[in-house]
Design a protein around this motif. Sequence first.
Motif, short mmCIF file in Angstrom:
data_model
loop_
_atom_site.label_atom_id
_atom_site.label_comp_id
_atom_site.label_asym_id
_atom_site.label_seq_id
_atom_site.Cartn_x
_atom_site.Cartn_y
_atom_site.Cartn_z
N MET A 28 0.83 -1.21 0.00
CA MET A 28 0.00 0.00 0.00
C MET A 28 0.87 1.26 0.00
O MET A 28 0.54 2.24 -0.68
N LYS A 29 1.97 1.23 0.74
CA LYS A 29 2.89 2.37 0.74
C LYS A 29 3.44 2.60 -0.68
O LYS A 29 3.52 3.74 -1.14
N THR A 30 3.82 1.52 -1.32
CA THR A 30 4.35 1.62 -2.69
C THR A 30 3.30 2.24 -3.62
O THR A 30 3.60 3.14 -4.39
N ALA A 31 2.07 1.75 -3.53
CA ALA A 31 0.99 2.27 -4.39
C ALA A 31 0.68 3.73 -4.06
O ALA A 31 0.39 4.52 -4.96
N THR A 32 0.77 4.09 -2.80
CA THR A 32 0.47 5.46 -2.39
C THR A 32 1.51 6.44 -2.90
O THR A 32 1.19 7.56 -3.28
N TYR A 69 -4.43 7.36 -11.74
CA TYR A 69 -4.37 8.67 -11.10
C TYR A 69 -3.70 8.54 -9.73
O TYR A 69 -4.17 7.77 -8.89
N PRO A 70 -2.61 9.27 -9.48
CA PRO A 70 -1.90 9.13 -8.20
C PRO A 70 -2.72 9.68 -7.02
O PRO A 70 -3.64 10.47 -7.20
N VAL A 71 -2.35 9.24 -5.83
CA VAL A 71 -3.03 9.67 -4.61
C VAL A 71 -2.64 11.13 -4.34
O VAL A 71 -1.46 11.48 -4.32
N PRO A 72 -3.64 12.01 -4.13
CA PRO A 72 -3.32 13.42 -3.87
C PRO A 72 -2.61 13.59 -2.52
O PRO A 72 -2.71 12.75 -1.62
N GLU A 73 -1.91 14.71 -2.37
CA GLU A 73 -1.05 14.96 -1.21
C GLU A 73 -1.83 14.89 0.11
O GLU A 73 -1.34 14.30 1.08
N LYS A 74 -3.00 15.47 0.17
CA LYS A 74 -3.77 15.49 1.42
C LYS A 74 -4.13 14.06 1.85
O LYS A 74 -4.00 13.71 3.03
N ARG A 75 -4.58 13.25 0.92
CA ARG A 75 -4.93 11.86 1.22
C ARG A 75 -3.67 11.06 1.54
O ARG A 75 -3.67 10.20 2.43
N ARG A 76 -2.58 11.35 0.85
CA ARG A 76 -1.31 10.66 1.09
C ARG A 76 -0.83 10.92 2.51
O ARG A 76 -0.33 10.02 3.19
N THR A 77 -0.98 12.17 2.98
CA THR A 77 -0.56 12.52 4.34
C THR A 77 -1.39 11.75 5.38
O THR A 77 -0.83 11.21 6.34
N ARG A 78 -2.70 11.69 5.17
CA ARG A 78 -3.56 10.94 6.09
C ARG A 78 -3.22 9.46 6.08
O ARG A 78 -3.16 8.81 7.14
N LEU A 79 -2.97 8.90 4.91
CA LEU A 79 -2.59 7.49 4.82
C LEU A 79 -1.25 7.23 5.51
O LEU A 79 -1.08 6.22 6.18
#
Length: 183
Positions: A94-98, A158-168
């Motif tokens: 999941m980290k790789t995909a994020t 479509y890559p994960v946006p920064e805000k969602r990436r931070t929460r993840l």
Amino acid sequence: VDATQPIRELSLEMLPALLVSAASFLGPLPVQQGPVVTQRRASAPVASVERRGVLAGFAAAALAATPAAFAATDSPYSLKKDYVVDAKNMLENMKTATELQRGNPEMETIVKSTRAEMNDFVAFYRRQPKISGMPSFSTLYTAINTLSGHYASYGNKYPVPEKRRTRLAQQYKEIERALARGK
């Protein structure tokens, strides 16, 4: 989310049993009474063939081929049926995909594999009360829903946006801490 995956696996696993069951309900093929052949070659003996025998042969062949078809693979996206190992592996994938960025040539392949693993992981472990009650599982389940929801809405490219990436990233740290404590 591919809900047909467990059905396909179930069908392949049950194929030998279904063939044997079907064969047990069938009677022998009717024998046609025709003219008697008086000349036969000694080198070609005639064998009686029944439908049950043929189906049993197919079932035996399918059963013999089953272990090769379901041999465990060492794919980083397959479950090992050990929660701690699978949770750590799921977290890394999941980290790789994020972290994937737009334009990465392997993005779609990695995302598809990770989504399939997320579906398998949740389907397997949420039915186990000892595991589904663990803090690491509930947080991982939340992160899986977040990431899966992103790809369901925006697609695999479509890559994960920064805000969602931070929460993840925060959830990933929380999951790692819980796994380290054995919870």
